[in-house]
Motif scaffolding. Sequence first.
Motif, PDB file in Angstrom:
ATOM      1  N   ARG A   1      -1.688   2.463   6.004  1.00 37.89           N
ATOM      2  CA  ARG A   1      -2.591   2.687   4.742  1.00 37.89           C
ATOM      3  C   ARG A   1      -3.351   1.397   4.085  1.00 37.89           C
ATOM      4  NH1 ARG A   1       0.726   5.191   0.341  1.00 37.89           N
ATOM      5  NH2 ARG A   1      -1.471   5.345  -0.586  1.00 37.89           N
ATOM      6  N   LEU A   2      -2.437   0.351   4.207  1.00 39.44           N
ATOM      7  CA  LEU A   2      -2.883  -0.942   3.456  1.00 39.44           C
ATOM      8  C   LEU A   2      -4.136  -1.592   4.241  1.00 39.44           C
ATOM      9  CD1 LEU A   2       0.369  -2.527   2.821  1.00 39.44           C
ATOM     10  CD2 LEU A   2      -1.336  -2.184   0.982  1.00 39.44           C
ATOM     11  N   TRP A   3      -3.996  -1.307   5.684  1.00 39.29           N
ATOM     12  CA  TRP A   3      -4.999  -1.702   6.744  1.00 39.29           C
ATOM     13  C   TRP A   3      -6.192  -1.057   6.251  1.00 39.29           C
ATOM     14  CZ3 TRP A   3      -6.809  -5.780   8.545  1.00 39.29           C
ATOM     15  CH2 TRP A   3      -7.871  -5.776   9.538  1.00 39.29           C
ATOM     16  N   LYS A   4      -6.028   0.416   6.252  1.00 39.82           N
ATOM     17  CA  LYS A   4      -7.220   1.094   6.196  1.00 39.82           C
ATOM     18  C   LYS A   4      -8.235   0.858   4.578  1.00 39.82           C
ATOM     19  CE  LYS A   4      -8.906   5.985   6.168  1.00 39.82           C
ATOM     20  NZ  LYS A   4      -8.228   7.413   5.897  1.00 39.82           N
ATOM     21  N   LYS A   5      -7.234   0.568   3.535  1.00 35.84           N
ATOM     22  CA  LYS A   5      -7.458   0.215   2.710  1.00 35.84           C
ATOM     23  C   LYS A   5      -8.492  -0.980   2.516  1.00 35.84           C
ATOM     24  CE  LYS A   5      -7.186   1.907  -1.136  1.00 35.84           C
ATOM     25  NZ  LYS A   5      -7.922   2.698  -2.092  1.00 35.84           N
TER      26      LYS A   5
ATOM     27  N   MET B   1      -3.436 -11.077   1.690  1.00 42.22           N
ATOM     28  CA  MET B   1      -3.557  -9.772   1.776  1.00 42.22           C
ATOM     29  C   MET B   1      -2.790  -9.743   3.137  1.00 42.22           C
ATOM     30  SD  MET B   1      -7.387  -8.827   1.041  1.00 42.22           S
ATOM     31  CE  MET B   1      -8.101 -10.466   1.260  1.00 42.22           C
ATOM     32  N   ILE B   2      -2.833 -10.538   4.138  1.00 46.26           N
ATOM     33  CA  ILE B   2      -2.048 -10.746   5.217  1.00 46.26           C
ATOM     34  C   ILE B   2      -0.339 -10.542   4.809  1.00 46.26           C
ATOM     35  CG2 ILE B   2      -1.206 -11.864   7.159  1.00 46.26           C
ATOM     36  CD1 ILE B   2      -4.119 -13.029   7.260  1.00 46.26           C
ATOM     37  N   SER B   3      -0.041 -11.078   3.867  1.00 47.08           N
ATOM     38  CA  SER B   3       1.241 -11.598   3.631  1.00 47.08           C
ATOM     39  C   SER B   3       1.973  -9.955   2.819  1.00 47.08           C
ATOM     40  CB  SER B   3       1.439 -12.574   2.364  1.00 47.08           C
ATOM     41  OG  SER B   3       2.798 -12.568   1.884  1.00 47.08           O
ATOM     42  N   ARG B   4       0.857  -9.356   2.249  1.00 43.54           N
ATOM     43  CA  ARG B   4       1.305  -8.090   1.575  1.00 43.54           C
ATOM     44  C   ARG B   4       1.540  -7.151   2.849  1.00 43.54           C
ATOM     45  NH1 ARG B   4       2.503  -9.998  -2.752  1.00 43.54           N
ATOM     46  NH2 ARG B   4       0.956 -11.162  -4.065  1.00 43.54           N
ATOM     47  N   MET B   5       0.613  -7.280   3.959  1.00 39.90           N
ATOM     48  CA  MET B   5       0.896  -6.119   5.136  1.00 39.90           C
ATOM     49  C   MET B   5       1.937  -6.447   6.145  1.00 39.90           C
ATOM     50  SD  MET B   5      -3.073  -5.036   6.131  1.00 39.90           S
ATOM     51  CE  MET B   5      -3.874  -6.399   6.016  1.00 39.90           C
TER      52      MET B   5
ATOM     53  N   ILE C   1       0.967  -1.454  -4.297  1.00 43.18           N
ATOM     54  CA  ILE C   1       0.671  -0.279  -5.137  1.00 43.18           C
ATOM     55  C   ILE C   1      -0.662  -0.527  -5.878  1.00 43.18           C
ATOM     56  CG2 ILE C   1       1.238   1.159  -7.164  1.00 43.18           C
ATOM     57  CD1 ILE C   1       4.021   0.980  -6.355  1.00 43.18           C
ATOM     58  N   GLU C   2      -0.822  -1.804  -6.294  1.00 43.70           N
ATOM     59  CA  GLU C   2      -2.044  -2.273  -7.043  1.00 43.70           C
ATOM     60  C   GLU C   2      -3.322  -2.194  -6.012  1.00 43.70           C
ATOM     61  OE1 GLU C   2      -1.805  -6.179  -8.690  1.00 43.70           O
ATOM     62  OE2 GLU C   2      -0.207  -5.613  -9.928  1.00 43.70           O
ATOM     63  N   ILE C   3      -3.152  -2.768  -4.769  1.00 48.43           N
ATOM     64  CA  ILE C   3      -3.917  -2.736  -3.809  1.00 48.43           C
ATOM     65  C   ILE C   3      -4.585  -1.260  -3.147  1.00 48.43           C
ATOM     66  CG2 ILE C   3      -4.668  -3.465  -1.232  1.00 48.43           C
ATOM     67  CD1 ILE C   3      -2.715  -5.818  -1.815  1.00 48.43           C
ATOM     68  N   LEU C   4      -3.705  -0.523  -3.000  1.00 44.13           N
ATOM     69  CA  LEU C   4      -3.877   1.078  -2.865  1.00 44.13           C
ATOM     70  C   LEU C   4      -4.413   1.694  -3.906  1.00 44.13           C
ATOM     71  CD1 LEU C   4      -0.337   2.087  -0.939  1.00 44.13           C
ATOM     72  CD2 LEU C   4      -2.748   1.665   0.093  1.00 44.13           C
TER      73      LEU C   4
END
Length: 586
Positions: free
Chosen positions: A100-104, A121-125, A316-319
Motif C-alpha cells: 500500500r505504501l509503495w503504491k501510494k 520514505m524508504i525508512s517508513r516502508m 497513516i499520514e502518508i496514506l
Amino acid sequence: MKEQRYGDRLRLFYELIRDTKPSKARMAAAGILSVISTLAGLVIPLFTKNLIDDFSFESIGAFHILLLLSAFVAQAITSGISIYLLNYVGQHVVAKLRERLWKKHIHLPVSFYDQHKTGEMISRMTNDTAILKGLITDHITNFFTGIIAIIGSFGILLYLDWQMTLIMLALIPLSILILLPLGRKMYKVSKGLQDETARFTSLLSEVLSHVRLVKSSNAETKEYESGKEGAFRLFTFGLSEAKIHALIGPLISFVIMSLLVIILGYGGLRVQSGAISSGDLVAFILYLFQIVIPMTQFTAFFTQLQKAMGASERMIEILGEEEESLSAGKEVKSIAKPIIFQEVDFAYKNDPILTKVALEIEPGKTTAIVGPSGSGKTTLFSLMERYYKPTGGAIILGENRIEEFSLQSWREQIGYVPQESPITSGTVKENICYGLTREPKDEEIIRAAEMAYAHQFIEEFPEGYHTQVGERGVKLSGGQRQRIGIARALLRDPKLLLLDEATSSLDSHSEIVVQKALGNLMMGRTTLVIAHRLSTVIDADKIIFLDKGKVTGSGTHEQLLESHAMYREFAVQQLKLQNIGLNGTV
C-alpha cells in the motif's frame, strides 16, 4: 500536527492493520490452538497437586503418565502451529502494508517529493513496518494466550483458595499504575526514534548515491561527521528507550517477587493450619507463574504496542495524502493541434516563477525556449508534463484544458529527453523499453537504437542489448546514456517532444552524434526545446525568450536578432556572430 488522544491513536492503528485484510480464518485457527495450548498448560498444575497430596509409586500408573505426556505434547504442537499461523498473518500484514505504501508513493504527485526526502520514505516502508511485524508475530500471541492463562488460572485459584487469590489480584492495579505513564513516555520516544531513523536513512541514501561527488570534493570528513551526528542522535533515543525498559522490567519484577514471598509465607501458614494441603500450595505457586509470566509478557506487548503506534503515525499520514489519478479524464484523440498557454502563472510556496506567460506551440513544428538561468524554462516543461498545476491561467489543447485529459493518456503523447537521461539498473534493453505497456519486438528495439545512433556501441558490448548498465548507468558514458534515452523516446513514438537541453553536458563529438539522433527523433513531431546554447535552436520554427518568468520576445532567430536586445547579446556571446558572418556585423 495536533496531539491525538490515546483512544484516537489506537483506533487509527487498528484501522491501519484492518485495512491490510489479515486472514480471519488463520487468526481464528491460531486463537483456537492457543486456547487449547493454554488449557493443556492449566491441567498440569492440577495433576501436580494430586501427585503431591497422594504420592506413592503405586499411585503413579500408566494412565497418569500418559495423561501428563499428552498434555505436554498437545501444548507443544498447538503452540507451534499457533505461532506459525500468527507469523504468517504478521508477515502478510506487513507485506500488504508495504504494498500500500509503495503504491501510494508511486502515485503521489511530484510536489510531494519536493517536500520529502527519499531516505525518509524508504525508512517508513522498511524500518517502521518491521516494528509492526514484530508486534504481530512476537507479542500478539503471548498477549491473547496470556489473557486466557490468567483468566483460567484465577478461576482455578479461586476454587483452591479464594483468600490467597484476592491477595494476588493486587498485582493488576499495581502493574497498571506502573505501565500507563511509562507507556505514554515510550510512545513519544518511539515516535522520535522513528523520525530520527528516517532522517539517518535519508542521509545514508543521499551520500551513498552521490559517492563520486563525495570523493571528488574531498568531502569524506564532512559526510563522516554528518553520519556520526546522526548515529549519536539515534544512540540518544536508544538510551531513552533503554531507560524506560530499565524501569519497567525491575518494577514489575519487584511487584512479582514481593507477591511470591507473600504467597509463600501466607500459604505456608495456611498449610500448617490445615486450611490447604501441600499440593494446593504447590499448585498455587505453579498457577502463580502461569499468571506472572503473561504479566511480564504484557509489559513487553504494551511497550511494543506504543512503539508500533508511534511508527504507524507517519505511515497513516502518508496514506492520507492525495494521490494522482491516472485514468480520470478524457482520452487524447489527437495532439495535432496548437498548445496554447493562456496567461499562465505559477508560484512555488508563494514564490512567483512564471507570470502571465502567453505562447503558442504549433503542431508539427519546433518551438524553442531560451533565456537566462532561473527564468522558468524547466518549470514550463513541468507544467507541460503536469507535474504541477498552474496557479493562474490555463494550458489549452484544441478546445480543452490539458487537465481535462487523463494523466495516462496525456503522458503517453509525450517523449521527454532531459539534460542527463536517467538510466535504471538493469540491461540496455530494459532501459530502452522502460515504461512501455506492450512487449516490443526485437526489430523495433534495434530500429529505435539505430535511429538514436546507439545500436553500434550497444553491439560492441560483450552481451549486446542484455548488458548490465550498473546503478544509474555508471558503466555508460554521458553520450551513451543520452542516446539510450533517445532510443527510449523513439520506441514510445510520442507525438509531443520535450527536449531539455539534451546535449548541454556532452563533449563536442558526442554532441554531434546526439544532435543527429535528436534530428531523427524530432522528425514529424511537435517539439518543445529548452536551450542554453543558441546553436541548438537557430533553425527552430519559433523561439520564445523567457526572462524572470515572463515572455519578453517571440519569433525566428533572425527576427529576434533584430528586435530583442538580450537575445542579440546572447547571440553575440555564444555564436560569435562576428566570426561566422551571420547577418553581417553586429
